[in-house]
Design a protein around this motif. Structure first.
Motif, PDB file in Angstrom:
ATOM      1  N   ASN A   1       0.827  -1.222   0.000  1.00 49.21           N
ATOM      2  CA  ASN A   1       0.000   0.000   0.000  1.00 49.21           C
ATOM      3  C   ASN A   1       0.860   1.270   0.000  1.00 49.21           C
ATOM      4  O   ASN A   1       0.544   2.250   0.668  1.00 49.21           O
ATOM      5  CB  ASN A   1      -0.952   0.003   1.196  1.00 49.21           C
ATOM      6  N   TRP A   2       1.959   1.270  -0.745  1.00 50.03           N
ATOM      7  CA  TRP A   2       2.851   2.434  -0.793  1.00 50.03           C
ATOM      8  C   TRP A   2       2.124   3.701  -1.248  1.00 50.03           C
ATOM      9  O   TRP A   2       2.494   4.813  -0.873  1.00 50.03           O
ATOM     10  CB  TRP A   2       4.046   2.158  -1.715  1.00 50.03           C
ATOM     11  N   ASN A   3       1.067   3.528  -2.054  1.00 44.58           N
ATOM     12  CA  ASN A   3       0.361   4.700  -2.576  1.00 44.58           C
ATOM     13  C   ASN A   3      -0.439   5.446  -1.504  1.00 44.58           C
ATOM     14  O   ASN A   3      -0.981   6.525  -1.761  1.00 44.58           O
ATOM     15  CB  ASN A   3      -0.556   4.299  -3.744  1.00 44.58           C
ATOM     16  N   GLU A   4      -0.510   4.889  -0.290  1.00 40.20           N
ATOM     17  CA  GLU A   4      -1.168   5.594   0.811  1.00 40.20           C
ATOM     18  C   GLU A   4      -0.244   6.609   1.490  1.00 40.20           C
ATOM     19  O   GLU A   4      -0.675   7.404   2.317  1.00 40.20           O
ATOM     20  CB  GLU A   4      -1.682   4.593   1.847  1.00 40.20           C
ATOM     21  N   LEU A   5       1.050   6.567   1.147  1.00 44.27           N
ATOM     22  CA  LEU A   5       1.998   7.519   1.708  1.00 44.27           C
ATOM     23  C   LEU A   5       1.759   8.891   1.091  1.00 44.27           C
ATOM     24  O   LEU A   5       1.847   9.053  -0.126  1.00 44.27           O
ATOM     25  CB  LEU A   5       3.442   7.061   1.425  1.00 44.27           C
ATOM     26  N   LYS A   6       1.479   9.883   1.932  1.00 46.33           N
ATOM     27  CA  LYS A   6       1.159  11.220   1.438  1.00 46.33           C
ATOM     28  C   LYS A   6       2.099  12.278   2.018  1.00 46.33           C
ATOM     29  O   LYS A   6       2.774  12.981   1.293  1.00 46.33           O
ATOM     30  CB  LYS A   6      -0.294  11.586   1.785  1.00 46.33           C
ATOM     31  N   GLU A   7       2.131  12.386   3.329  1.00 52.26           N
ATOM     32  CA  GLU A   7       2.854  13.479   3.988  1.00 52.26           C
ATOM     33  C   GLU A   7       4.187  12.981   4.546  1.00 52.26           C
ATOM     34  O   GLU A   7       4.221  12.076   5.383  1.00 52.26           O
ATOM     35  CB  GLU A   7       2.005  14.057   5.119  1.00 52.26           C
TER      36      GLU A   7
END
Length: 398
Positions: A31-37
């Motif tokens: 779920n790397w695409n959940e990294l935002k900030e």
């Protein structure tokens, strides 16, 4: 409140994190695409939700951040940084007391427990290198921890977290006293002028301390020494102090000339007795070969990647040909000091580049000294890429 996120690790990568691998990599995450900030605290778990490690999200050229703790409740607060920094400082206690050396690596990222930043010590002044927005988001906490664990004269910082890893130009002074420019530091009793508020490069690469000492103490007396990719001439200064007959320093950067003159002068060496050339190293090799110039010692410490108008150099691809160039202008029974900071290959592969060059030139050789990073550049066995420095002293057998 700092955001937190669970990162799910693919099962085939779970074991390496369980065993202490510190770098958070995109290919290992579901779920790397959940990294935002950047600066988000992350808890790594496997596909069965078993805890693997706690860290933070910081996007840099190496990866997506670092695992820093095996405690799922770790908050990366002042107490955490204070404890980690104290351990690192204790490891350098001998250097802190040294009368011969007052410049060294005080904290070496993942090798000391927290990847993403390093701290260099220059006679009481600290230079922090930040490698991502993520770790920089902890800067006030880290500065508070430093205030608690040691006495320092002043702090400077280098922000290196642009997307391509280049230096972000800014005012580098942070707090405390401002250092004189130049600040004269000592390494193995040798003086160096460093400029802490003058861009990314302060004037000396601290990881070559033991290599420089060896050149001075064992291989310079009465020798002609060629120092290529010479930067500010540190190897040349050591060679001259070791009794070299003459040093020749070659670097393409125009500022290498005044910088090298400065280093000779702070050691009371007449720079006019030495040769300092602003020239493409590869062109100089051709010139030296054409003029049948020979040197007793040839030193090569190129960047892992370099590009000029006419030449592109990649260590992994081009080091063998560089060694061939050096062989052609090294005296029989002379010495080639071959160095690389490329982290994409290990010592065995580096030795393979050397061996191939000598075989192509039908020339015998013997490796007489071998160096990697000094102890203040702490590394861990779980992250071999961190031990990037490889240096070989190679005798050209006549």
């Amino acid at each position: 409140m700092r955001p937190q996120l669970n990162l799910k690790v693919k099962n085939k990568y779970a074991k390496q994190y369980k065993n202490g691998f510190p770098l958070i990599q995109k290919q290992s995450l579901i779920n790397w695409n959940e990294l935002k900030e950047e600066g988000t605290l992350v808890k790594l778990v496997d596909e069965q939700n078993q805890f693997l490690g706690k860290g933070y999200y910081g996007n840099q050229n190496k990866g997506y951040g670092w695992v820093v703790s095996s405690d799922p409740q770790e908050m990366m607060d002042v107490a955490f940084f204070k404890n980690t920094l104290q351990k690192a400082i204790q490891k350098r206690s001998a250097l802190m007391k040294s009368e011969e050396t007052n410049a060294f690596r005080l904290f070496n990222g993942e090798g000391d427990g927290i990847g993403g930043f390093t701290i260099d010590y220059f006679d009481g002044f600290l230079v922090i290198n930040w490698y991502s927005h993520g770790i920089y988001s902890f800067n006030s906490v880290i500065l508070e921890a430093l205030e608690d664990v040691m006495n320092y004269r002043g702090i400077y910082e280098k922000k290196r977290f642009l997307a391509d890893g280049k230096y972000m130009d800014d005012n580098d002074y942070v707090t405390g006293q401002q250092a004189p420019s130049p600040l004269i530091i000592k390494e193995n009793g040798v003086n160096f002028a460093v400029h802490l508020n003058d861009g990314a490069m302060v004037g000396i690469f601290l990881d070559q301390r033991e290599v420089r000492k060896t050149i001075r103490d064992k291989y310079s007396q009465g020798k002609t020494v060629l120092n290529t990719f010479s930067y500010t001439g540190a190897f040349s200064v050591y060679a001259a102090l070791g009794g070299a007959k003459k040093t020749t320093s070659v670097d393409l950067a125009k500022r290498s000339l005044p910088k090298t003159i400065e280093q000779f002068q702070v050691n009371n060496i007449d720079d006019k007795t030495q040769s300092i050339l602003v020239e493409e190293v590869f062109h100089y090799f051709k010139y030296a070969k054409r003029k049948n110039l020979k040197f007793d010692v040839v030193i090569m410490d190129p960047p892992s990647f370099a590009r000029s108008k006419k030449v592109t150099f990649r260590a992994e691809k081009d080091y063998t040909s560089l060694v061939s160039d050096a062989i052609a202008i090294t005296e029989k029974n002379g010495l080639i000091v071959a160095s690389t900071n490329a982290s994409t290959f290990g010592m065995d592969k580096f030795k393979g580049f050397i061996d191939l060059a000598f075989k192509q030139n039908k020339q015998k050789y013997k490796i007489v000294e071998e160096f990697s990073l000094p102890s203040d550049f702490a590394t861990i066995k779980q992250f071999k890429e961190g031990n990037y420095l490889k240096v070989l002293f190679i005798k050209v057998v006549g």
